[in-house]
Write a protein that holds these residues in place. Structure first.
Motif, mmCIF file in Angstrom:
data_model
loop_
_atom_site.group_PDB
_atom_site.id
_atom_site.type_symbol
_atom_site.label_atom_id
_atom_site.label_comp_id
_atom_site.label_asym_id
_atom_site.label_seq_id
_atom_site.Cartn_x
_atom_site.Cartn_y
_atom_site.Cartn_z
ATOM 1 N N UNK A 36 -38.664 -76.079 30.026
ATOM 2 C CA UNK A 36 -37.343 -75.555 30.384
ATOM 3 C C UNK A 36 -36.353 -76.714 30.428
ATOM 4 N N UNK A 37 -35.512 -76.811 29.405
ATOM 5 C CA UNK A 37 -34.473 -77.839 29.368
ATOM 6 C C UNK A 37 -33.264 -77.276 30.120
ATOM 7 N N UNK A 38 -33.124 -77.666 31.366
ATOM 8 C CA UNK A 38 -32.073 -77.118 32.214
ATOM 9 C C UNK A 38 -30.708 -77.611 31.761
ATOM 10 N N UNK A 39 -30.566 -78.925 31.544
ATOM 11 C CA UNK A 39 -29.293 -79.444 31.070
ATOM 12 C C UNK A 39 -29.134 -80.926 31.297
ATOM 13 N N UNK A 40 -27.998 -81.432 30.798
ATOM 14 C CA UNK A 40 -27.612 -82.832 30.979
ATOM 15 C C UNK A 40 -26.367 -82.842 31.853
ATOM 16 N N UNK A 41 -26.370 -83.701 32.860
ATOM 17 C CA UNK A 41 -25.311 -83.718 33.869
ATOM 18 C C UNK A 41 -24.661 -85.095 33.953
ATOM 19 N N UNK A 42 -23.384 -85.151 34.320
ATOM 20 C CA UNK A 42 -22.635 -86.408 34.288
ATOM 21 C C UNK A 42 -22.923 -87.357 35.447
ATOM 22 N N UNK A 43 -23.652 -86.881 36.460
ATOM 23 C CA UNK A 43 -23.966 -87.747 37.596
ATOM 24 C C UNK A 43 -25.185 -87.194 38.331
ATOM 25 N N UNK A 44 -25.722 -88.011 39.219
ATOM 26 C CA UNK A 44 -26.949 -87.640 39.928
ATOM 27 C C UNK A 44 -26.736 -86.426 40.832
ATOM 28 N N UNK A 45 -25.585 -86.345 41.475
ATOM 29 C CA UNK A 45 -25.333 -85.254 42.428
ATOM 30 C C UNK A 45 -25.404 -83.880 41.753
ATOM 31 N N UNK A 46 -24.785 -83.737 40.589
ATOM 32 C CA UNK A 46 -24.826 -82.442 39.914
ATOM 33 C C UNK A 46 -26.218 -82.169 39.341
ATOM 34 N N UNK A 47 -26.912 -83.200 38.886
ATOM 35 C CA UNK A 47 -28.282 -83.037 38.403
ATOM 36 C C UNK A 47 -29.194 -82.600 39.546
ATOM 37 N N UNK A 48 -29.015 -83.191 40.702
ATOM 38 C CA UNK A 48 -29.823 -82.833 41.866
ATOM 39 C C UNK A 48 -29.587 -81.381 42.267
ATOM 40 N N UNK A 49 -28.362 -80.938 42.200
ATOM 41 C CA UNK A 49 -28.038 -79.540 42.513
ATOM 42 C C UNK A 49 -28.769 -78.594 41.540
ATOM 43 N N UNK A 50 -28.736 -78.913 40.242
ATOM 44 C CA UNK A 50 -29.433 -78.099 39.237
ATOM 45 C C UNK A 50 -30.940 -78.136 39.459
ATOM 46 N N UNK A 51 -31.475 -79.328 39.759
ATOM 47 C CA UNK A 51 -32.912 -79.481 40.015
ATOM 48 C C UNK A 51 -33.340 -78.617 41.201
ATOM 49 N N UNK A 52 -32.587 -78.685 42.294
ATOM 50 C CA UNK A 52 -32.929 -77.903 43.501
ATOM 51 C C UNK A 52 -32.917 -76.413 43.209
ATOM 52 N N UNK A 53 -31.923 -75.973 42.447
ATOM 53 C CA UNK A 53 -31.819 -74.559 42.107
ATOM 54 C C UNK A 53 -33.038 -74.094 41.320
ATOM 55 N N UNK A 54 -33.434 -74.849 40.293
ATOM 56 C CA UNK A 54 -34.598 -74.485 39.487
ATOM 57 C C UNK A 54 -35.891 -74.584 40.289
ATOM 58 N N UNK A 55 -36.028 -75.621 41.080
ATOM 59 C CA UNK A 55 -37.229 -75.786 41.899
ATOM 60 C C UNK A 55 -37.368 -74.621 42.881
ATOM 61 N N UNK A 56 -36.263 -74.182 43.455
ATOM 62 C CA UNK A 56 -36.288 -73.060 44.399
ATOM 63 C C UNK A 56 -36.693 -71.761 43.701
ATOM 64 N N UNK A 57 -36.239 -71.576 42.469
ATOM 65 C CA UNK A 57 -36.565 -70.360 41.712
ATOM 66 C C UNK A 57 -38.049 -70.264 41.380
ATOM 67 N N UNK A 58 -38.734 -71.390 41.317
ATOM 68 C CA UNK A 58 -40.142 -71.413 40.911
ATOM 69 C C UNK A 58 -41.069 -71.829 42.044
ATOM 70 N N UNK A 59 -40.614 -71.730 43.264
ATOM 71 C CA UNK A 59 -41.364 -72.210 44.422
ATOM 72 C C UNK A 59 -42.729 -71.508 44.571
ATOM 73 N N UNK A 60 -42.869 -70.298 44.052
ATOM 74 C CA UNK A 60 -44.133 -69.568 44.182
ATOM 75 C C UNK A 60 -45.209 -70.030 43.201
ATOM 76 N N UNK A 61 -44.838 -70.856 42.219
ATOM 77 C CA UNK A 61 -45.805 -71.364 41.242
ATOM 78 C C UNK A 61 -46.033 -72.848 41.523
ATOM 79 N N UNK A 62 -47.170 -73.161 42.119
ATOM 80 C CA UNK A 62 -47.464 -74.543 42.514
ATOM 81 C C UNK A 62 -47.553 -75.495 41.328
#
Length: 88
Positions: A36-62
């Motif tokens: 899953x290529x989520x995206x490319x972001x201009x700074x760490x803060x926006x990348x972290x926000x995207x990472x957290x969102x995707x990680x939360x969506x898949x929390x049930x799959x270890x």
């Protein structure tokens, strides 16, 4: 130096991607075609926000893992080395 649209901040590209790992003790993906290529972001803060969102969506799959790659360090290794040594 690459500038953002604001003209006042340096653009530090970050890639967010993830997929299902073969096992929890490795970094080997189960199926490279399903990365899953989520995206490319201009700074760490926006990348972290995207990472957290995707990680939360898949929390049930270890076995599902998402990562942030500091692309700016790959594109300009000299700057990355200076950054690392100045943090020591």
């Amino acid at each position: 130096m690459i500038m953002s649209n604001d003209g006042d901040k340096k653009q530090l590209l970050h890639l967010v991607f993830g997929g299902e790992l073969k096992n929890l003790n490795s970094m080997e993906f189960r199926n490279l075609d399903e990365i899953d290529m989520v995206g490319i972001y201009p700074n760490y803060e926006t990348a972290l926000h995207a990472w957290r969102s995707k990680a939360q969506q898949t929390v049930d799959n270890a076995h599902m893992r998402y990562f942030i790659v500091h692309m700016h360090r790959l594109l300009d290794p000299a700057t990355a080395a200076a950054s690392i040594s100045s943090q020591s």
